[in-house]
Design an enzyme around this catalytic site. Structure first.
Site, mmCIF file in Angstrom:
data_model
loop_
_atom_site.group_PDB
_atom_site.id
_atom_site.type_symbol
_atom_site.label_atom_id
_atom_site.label_comp_id
_atom_site.label_asym_id
_atom_site.label_seq_id
_atom_site.Cartn_x
_atom_site.Cartn_y
_atom_site.Cartn_z
ATOM 1 N N GLY A 30 0.764 -1.440 0.063
ATOM 2 C CA GLY A 30 0.148 -0.067 0.031
ATOM 3 C C GLY A 30 0.946 1.264 -0.071
ATOM 4 O O GLY A 30 2.074 1.199 -0.477
ATOM 5 N N SER A 31 0.331 2.301 0.618
ATOM 6 C CA SER A 31 0.944 3.786 0.500
ATOM 7 C C SER A 31 2.231 3.867 1.320
ATOM 8 O O SER A 31 2.764 4.751 1.004
ATOM 9 C CB SER A 31 -0.238 4.637 1.048
ATOM 10 O OG SER A 31 -1.312 4.667 0.359
ATOM 11 N N THR A 32 2.792 3.139 2.056
ATOM 12 C CA THR A 32 4.287 3.201 2.391
ATOM 13 C C THR A 32 5.163 3.039 1.369
ATOM 14 O O THR A 32 6.442 3.632 1.436
ATOM 15 C CB THR A 32 4.213 1.909 3.490
ATOM 16 O OG1 THR A 32 4.138 0.830 2.785
ATOM 17 C CG2 THR A 32 3.755 2.034 4.687
ATOM 18 N N MET A 33 4.850 2.628 -0.050
ATOM 19 C CA MET A 33 5.722 2.692 -1.007
ATOM 20 C C MET A 33 5.840 3.908 -1.616
ATOM 21 O O MET A 33 6.653 4.142 -2.576
ATOM 22 C CB MET A 33 5.258 1.458 -1.943
ATOM 23 C CG MET A 33 5.006 0.222 -1.694
ATOM 24 S SD MET A 33 6.702 -0.678 -0.980
ATOM 25 C CE MET A 33 7.566 -0.586 -2.665
#
Length: 668
Positions: A298-301
């Site tokens: 998810g958005s941690t990338m």
């Protein structure tokens, strides 16, 4: 006169007698030759075979199992040890009534009577009744007074910390061989070599004498020291369990990593299991999800997309991107943001976690550079933790435009929790990716180091300048207006990123309504000492990482900073030696009370280079660390909670930089 007797011809009977004598003599000679030949054959040709058969009648080879090596944490706390316990066996031929004995044994040992009967029936002269029993069970069998029973000592694996670090350490089976985790990965080093001794027995097969005694060092396996820290492991597991329970989630993962060395200080998984009683646990609870499960992060990338775009000069820090007011059409698909946004800078893209603007930055990178950027951060390749079954993750080449878009915010690709922590450590370590490792060293019983891991640089991913720039951008995520205000700390600067990923439905195909909530952060942001990742799988009360995972991050981070004795980022009280000068410069309304100043001056009237140890008894660990650091002393903590003992004592005169040991405990 003629002698008629002498002239008489011999009778035929005399000839037959001589012939029979000769034949009989020849027969006996043949018998003697055959006996001699047989003796030669037995004594020479079949000597070894007959000697072995003879020894089998009175000599029994007894195998002495090797003592399995111990597993320790980084500070020498045992995580796995072996102890000698009794195992019960019986000679069924000596039992007067096998059925009655089976029922008695089943009652005494709480076993199934039919199972015991089956084992005693199959074994003619030997059968295991129960292995690795307790002393109480041994006494229960002895009290039955039945003949033919024996008790053999066997090593049993014992895990003194119970569930703590169980997914990493693993477990062994009843035969003493590793089945999971590091117990399985280092089976050859830990198991050692079994010894065989010769023992004499009587006609009934009972042992009479055992000759020789093996060297205990020869029977012992090597010891394995890990990078895990027992205290941080406990804190991580406790915080993760609370987060999973509060969110009514199915599972969770948490990792604490030293970004400068690659050492994994804690790897927590939920649900947990007790390796001392694995038969009572569900098989799924034994899985080390942090290393074995590849998930869509998810958005941690998004942090890596922005970092790579800045490093390759595709974007600039002050560039702005239009976020389409929360809805963006890509082919037949529509990409959404949680909230409507207009024009945003890269910092604001990270702060509010815009999928649309992150995707546009990914498009500017282009497919080839985009995929290579992820691979440079270590995704798509195993980290080499030495854990069996470690997942590789997947970075598919985004042939379709929508694939490039979704991979820009961490969907449509997979990674393990360890890969994510290692990649974030590269951001924290000035752009250098370090190889994560769990095993510090392996040492055999005579002190020879068989394996020793040291910090290893994999590659430089981005420049130090861009690394610091991205970390400063990520500090806005925990500030007001960011998605993870619950991760903010009073004393330390935190940089991090939230993540909320959709889960694939393996049956129906496509994405389901289930989510993975996560938060990963590094602190202190100005000089990171720890990277902490928290992942909560399928939360039901809330799906956002800032609400579900961020509080657990803060709990782990607070304990980690105190345990590692990291100085606070924020402004802390000045050392008392500087108080008089500072007080003189302050405005009258903010001046330090005269009495306090006088007391401090008197207390610190010591030789240059020396300082008196402040009194921190009863204070919380973080407060005690702050006070000692302010006094130019090095704190060393043991335990958790409040200070119950300190060495040297308060008021002692020591050199600046001296170590002060604090013992902490939770008040009952």
């Amino acid at each position: 006169m003629k002698d008629f007797k002498s002239a008489r011809v011999p009778e035929p009977n005399t000839k037959w007698m001589r012939l029979r004598v000769k034949l009989l003599a020849a027969f006996f000679v043949c018998l003697l030759v055959a006996a001699f030949g047989r003796a030669v054959h037995l004594q020479v040709v079949e000597r070894d075979k007959l000697r072995g058969m003879a020894q089998d009648q009175y000599v029994r080879q007894i195998e002495i199992p090797a003592r399995r090596g111990d597993i320790f944490d980084r500070r020498g706390t045992p995580l796995a040890q072996s102890v000698e316990v009794d195992s019960i066996w019986v000679d069924p031929s000596m039992l007067p009534d096998v059925k009655q004995a089976s029922r008695a044994l089943a009652r005494a040992l709480k076993l199934d009577a039919n199972d015991v009967l089956g084992r005693l029936t199959r074994g003619r002269r030997f059968a295991w009744v129960k292995r690795q029993v307790t002393p109480r069970e041994v006494e229960a069998v002895k009290s039955l007074g039945l003949p033919g029973f024996g008790f053999a000592k066997e090593p049993k694996r014992f895990y003194p910390q119970r569930e703590l670090g169980a997914h990493v350490v693993g477990m062994v089976g009843l035969d003493g061989h590793g089945l999971e985790g590091l117990e399985m990965a280092f089976e050859d080093e830990l198991s050692g070599q079994n010894s065989r001794l010769s023992g004499f027995r009587d006609a009934k097969g009972r042992k009479l004498l055992v000759t020789g005694a093996p060297d205990s060092l020869e029977r012992q396996g090597a010891s394995v020291t890990l990078t895990l820290d027992r205290h941080l492991q406990y804190v991580a597991e406790k915080a993760l369990t609370r987060a999973v329970v509060d969110a009514q989630a199915t599972a969770g993962m948490a990792i604490v990593m030293d970004p400068t060395t690659g050492e994994l200080l804690a790897i927590a998984n939920e649900p947990r299991f007790n390796p001392n009683a694995p038969e009572k646990e569900a098989r799924a609870s034994m899985r080390n999800r942090a290393a074995l499960d590849a998930i869509e992060p998810g958005s941690t990338m998004k942090a890596f997309v922005v970092a790579s775009a800045l490093d390759q000069k595709v974007i600039k820090p002050d560039d702005t991107f239009f976020c389409e007011n929360g809805s963006w059409r890509v082919g037949k698909h529509t990409i959404h943001d949680t909230h409507e946004h207009g024009w945003l800078t890269p910092q604001r893209v990270l702060q509010v976690s815009s999928n649309i603007c992150s995707a546009k930055i990914g498009q500017l990178l282009g497919r080839e550079r985009f995929v290579q950027a992820y691979r440079d951060f270590g995704f798509g390749e195993r980290t080499g933790l030495a854990l069996p079954g470690e997942a590789r993750g997947s970075i598919p080449f985004p042939k379709a435009e929508v694939s490039l878009v979704t991979q820009s915010f961490g969907q449509g690709m997979t990674a393990t929790a360890v890969q994510m922590a290692a990649a974030w450590s590269a951001l924290a370590n000035g752009g250098v990716l370090m190889r994560p490792y769990l095993v510090s060293k392996v040492v055999d019983p005579d002190g020879v180091v068989l394996l020793e891991n040291r910090p290893t640089e994999v590659r430089r991913v981005i420049s130090p300048q861009n690394s610091r720039l991205v970390v400063s951008m990520l500090e806005s995520v925990v500030a007001k207006g960011g998605t993870a205000t619950k991760a903010a700390m009073e004393d330390y600067r935190v940089a991090g990123k939230t993540g909320t990923a959709q889960k694939v439905d393996p049956v129906a195909g496509g994405y389901s309504d289930k989510r993975i909530a996560s938060f990963v952060g590094l602190l202190p942001a100005e000089n990171p000492r720890a990277v902490i990742l928290v992942i909560v799988d399928e939360p039901k009360t809330d799906v956002y990482g800032g609400n579900v995972a961020a509080p657990a991050f803060k709990e782990i981070a607070t304990a980690a900073m105190a345990h590692l004795a990291v100085p606070p980022s924020r402004e802390v009280p000045l050392p008392s030696t500087a108080l008089p000068a500072v007080a003189a410069q302050l405005p009258p309304a903010k001046a330090v009370p005269a009495r306090a100043v006088v007391e401090e001056v008197v207390a610190e009237n010591v030789e240059p280079g020396s300082v008196r140890v402040p009194d921190v008894m009863g204070q919380a660990g973080r407060e005690a660390v702050t006070k000692l650091l302010s006094a130019a002393l090095e704190p060393q903590l043991s335990g958790s909670g409040r200070v119950v003992a300190q060495t040297p004592a308060a008021g002692s005169l020591v050199e600046k930089g001296a170590r002060v040991t604090l013992e902490l405990a939770t008040r009952q």
